[in-house]
Enzyme design. Structure first.
Site, PDB file in Angstrom:
ATOM      1  N   SER A  49       0.825  -1.087   0.031  1.00  0.00           N
ATOM      2  CA  SER A  49       0.094  -0.126  -0.180  1.00  0.00           C
ATOM      3  C   SER A  49       0.982   1.306   0.007  1.00  0.00           C
ATOM      4  O   SER A  49       2.036   1.178   0.215  1.00  0.00           O
ATOM      5  CB  SER A  49      -0.919  -0.044   1.299  1.00  0.00           C
ATOM      6  OG  SER A  49       0.067   0.057   2.429  1.00  0.00           O
ATOM      7  N   ASP A  81      -0.981  -1.543  -4.295  1.00  0.00           N
ATOM      8  CA  ASP A  81      -2.276  -1.291  -3.818  1.00  0.00           C
ATOM      9  C   ASP A  81      -2.816   0.272  -3.677  1.00  0.00           C
ATOM     10  O   ASP A  81      -2.049   0.817  -3.038  1.00  0.00           O
ATOM     11  CB  ASP A  81      -2.460  -2.230  -2.533  1.00  0.00           C
ATOM     12  CG  ASP A  81      -4.042  -2.266  -2.161  1.00  0.00           C
ATOM     13  OD1 ASP A  81      -4.724  -2.344  -2.955  1.00  0.00           O
ATOM     14  OD2 ASP A  81      -4.184  -2.371  -0.747  1.00  0.00           O
ATOM     15  N   HIS A  82      -3.797   0.292  -4.215  1.00  0.00           N
ATOM     16  CA  HIS A  82      -4.568   1.806  -4.244  1.00  0.00           C
ATOM     17  C   HIS A  82      -3.585   2.586  -4.571  1.00  0.00           C
ATOM     18  O   HIS A  82      -3.284   3.912  -3.794  1.00  0.00           O
ATOM     19  CB  HIS A  82      -4.983   1.978  -2.707  1.00  0.00           C
ATOM     20  CG  HIS A  82      -6.413   1.280  -2.299  1.00  0.00           C
ATOM     21  ND1 HIS A  82      -7.628   1.676  -2.914  1.00  0.00           N
ATOM     22  CD2 HIS A  82      -6.469   0.350  -1.719  1.00  0.00           C
ATOM     23  CE1 HIS A  82      -8.453   0.670  -2.508  1.00  0.00           C
ATOM     24  NE2 HIS A  82      -7.841  -0.229  -1.797  1.00  0.00           N
ATOM     25  N   HIS A 179     -12.882  -1.295   4.231  1.00  0.00           N
ATOM     26  CA  HIS A 179     -11.606  -1.529   4.797  1.00  0.00           C
ATOM     27  C   HIS A 179     -11.458  -1.203   6.195  1.00  0.00           C
ATOM     28  O   HIS A 179     -12.277  -0.492   6.865  1.00  0.00           O
ATOM     29  CB  HIS A 179     -10.463  -0.191   3.969  1.00  0.00           C
ATOM     30  CG  HIS A 179     -10.532  -0.259   2.504  1.00  0.00           C
ATOM     31  ND1 HIS A 179     -10.710   0.532   1.646  1.00  0.00           N
ATOM     32  CD2 HIS A 179      -9.748  -1.530   1.895  1.00  0.00           C
ATOM     33  CE1 HIS A 179     -10.558   0.148   0.551  1.00  0.00           C
ATOM     34  NE2 HIS A 179      -9.988  -1.129   0.443  1.00  0.00           N
ATOM     35  N   GLY A 180     -10.682  -2.200   6.934  1.00  0.00           N
ATOM     36  CA  GLY A 180     -10.341  -2.127   8.177  1.00  0.00           C
ATOM     37  C   GLY A 180     -11.257  -2.844   8.857  1.00  0.00           C
ATOM     38  O   GLY A 180     -12.265  -3.885   8.486  1.00  0.00           O
ATOM     39  N   SER A 209     -11.639  -7.386   2.666  1.00  0.00           N
ATOM     40  CA  SER A 209     -12.185  -8.840   2.962  1.00  0.00           C
ATOM     41  C   SER A 209     -11.846  -9.252   4.283  1.00  0.00           C
ATOM     42  O   SER A 209     -12.583 -10.356   4.685  1.00  0.00           O
ATOM     43  CB  SER A 209     -11.435  -9.814   1.921  1.00  0.00           C
ATOM     44  OG  SER A 209     -11.648  -9.297   0.566  1.00  0.00           O
ATOM     45  N   ASN A 229      -8.115  -9.052  -1.350  1.00  0.00           N
ATOM     46  CA  ASN A 229      -7.106  -8.477  -0.663  1.00  0.00           C
ATOM     47  C   ASN A 229      -7.299  -8.659   0.967  1.00  0.00           C
ATOM     48  O   ASN A 229      -8.561  -8.437   1.487  1.00  0.00           O
ATOM     49  CB  ASN A 229      -7.448  -6.943  -0.902  1.00  0.00           C
ATOM     50  CG  ASN A 229      -6.916  -6.464  -2.289  1.00  0.00           C
ATOM     51  OD1 ASN A 229      -6.709  -7.202  -2.967  1.00  0.00           O
ATOM     52  ND2 ASN A 229      -6.698  -5.106  -2.367  1.00  0.00           N
ATOM     53  N   ILE A 230      -6.140  -8.912   1.558  1.00  0.00           N
ATOM     54  CA  ILE A 230      -6.160  -9.197   2.913  1.00  0.00           C
ATOM     55  C   ILE A 230      -5.019  -8.297   3.594  1.00  0.00           C
ATOM     56  O   ILE A 230      -3.804  -8.572   3.162  1.00  0.00           O
ATOM     57  CB  ILE A 230      -5.966 -10.669   3.214  1.00  0.00           C
ATOM     58  CG1 ILE A 230      -7.003 -11.597   2.755  1.00  0.00           C
ATOM     59  CG2 ILE A 230      -5.966 -10.848   4.852  1.00  0.00           C
ATOM     60  CD1 ILE A 230      -8.407 -11.202   3.442  1.00  0.00           C
TER      61      ILE A 230
END
Length: 283
Positions: A49, A81-82, A179-180, A209, A229-230
């Site tokens: 990220s 990611d992102h 998210h979170g 997820s 995504n984890i």
């Protein structure tokens, strides 16, 4: 072996399973992911990220991930990611990432298309795969925060137009995850997922997820999710193992002895995810 995200996810798309994309921040997390992938014979995606890159540096993350991927006995992609900053995306491509995400979901639809198209052009020229996002997923991912009231589900008509005009390789969709950590059990819009999959016929991505019930994940995979995504679940395993070790061994100060159990704890969580996703023995 180091491969592109498209190589991994096209196989998952054709055969109906999902590949875990696990966020990396340090060496122990990278090792835990690769060990889990090799022990389960699963393809896997190492993803960083913007916060992870800020913490460790693009060069450090890329170097660790490339060494791990090249030595691994299973297919491994390295993914941003992102990504929201064009310069950072280019830097990741130059440092050996084989997949990048351009997150233009905060922009109006047409602007999201324009931003994504620009990234697709430069990434594909370098042989790098691209993920984009349509719809807004609630919660916080590093410096990106979307209030629950501002979260919007992905529209199938817009998704079809978006993919056609941008040429992205896989699409992250908003169907009810966040998210979170979750305060309650998330309710996923499976009918929306099924419609989008039928219309696009391409790999789809599920963000946010961690904490989603196992049965919901399995159903999402059966309906066409191919990348999951984890991050949070790995952090919780790491945190719990370190806290337990320090509490039970207050005189130990060797970081290897403290972080070793954390690496094992993360590995077991990751192996469990790979089993749920259906990627075991797919390498």
């Amino acid at each position: 072996m180091l491969v592109t995200g498209k190589e991994i996810l096209q196989d998952a798309h054709k055969k109906g399973y999902a590949v875990g994309a696990f966020n990396v921040n340090n060496m122990e997390i990278v090792q835990a992911i690769i060990q889990a992938a090799e022990e389960t014979n699963s393809p896997v995606i190492l993803q960083a990220s913007q916060g992870g890159l800020k913490y460790a540096g693009v060069e450090y993350i890329a170097a660790m991930a490339k060494v791990a991927a090249e030595k691994a006995k299973v297919p491994v992609a390295i993914h941003l990611d992102h990504g929201t900053d064009f310069t950072q995306i280019v830097k990741c491509i130059r440092n050996g990432f084989t997949s990048v995400m351009i997150d233009g979901s905060k922009h109006p639809f047409e602007e999201n298309i324009a931003v994504t198209k620009k990234v697709v052009e430069i990434a594909h020229a370098a042989g790098v795969s691209v993920e984009a996002e349509l719809g807004k997923i609630g919660g916080t991912e590093d410096d990106i925060t979307v209030d629950e009231k501002d979260a919007t589900f992905t529209d199938p008509d817009e998704a079809e137009k978006f993919v056609k005009e941008t040429g992205v390789d896989y699409l992250a969709i908003a169907i009810g995850t966040a998210h979170g950590p979750y305060k309650g059990e998330p309710k996923l819009d499976f009918d929306r997922l099924k419609t989008i999959k039928e219309r696009l016929n391409m790999p789809l991505v599920l963000h946010g997820s961690s904490g989603v019930p196992e049965e919901s994940i399995k159903k999402a995979v059966s309906l066409g999710i191919n990348k999951i995504n984890i991050d949070t679940d790995i952090r919780l395993a790491f945190n719990g193992a370190v806290r337990d070790f320090v509490k039970n061994n207050p005189d130990v100060y060797d970081p290897r002895k403290i972080l070793g159990p954390a690496r094992e704890a993360m590995k077991e969580v990751i192996k469990g995810k790979m089993t749920i996703f259906g990627s075991v023995d797919r390498a």
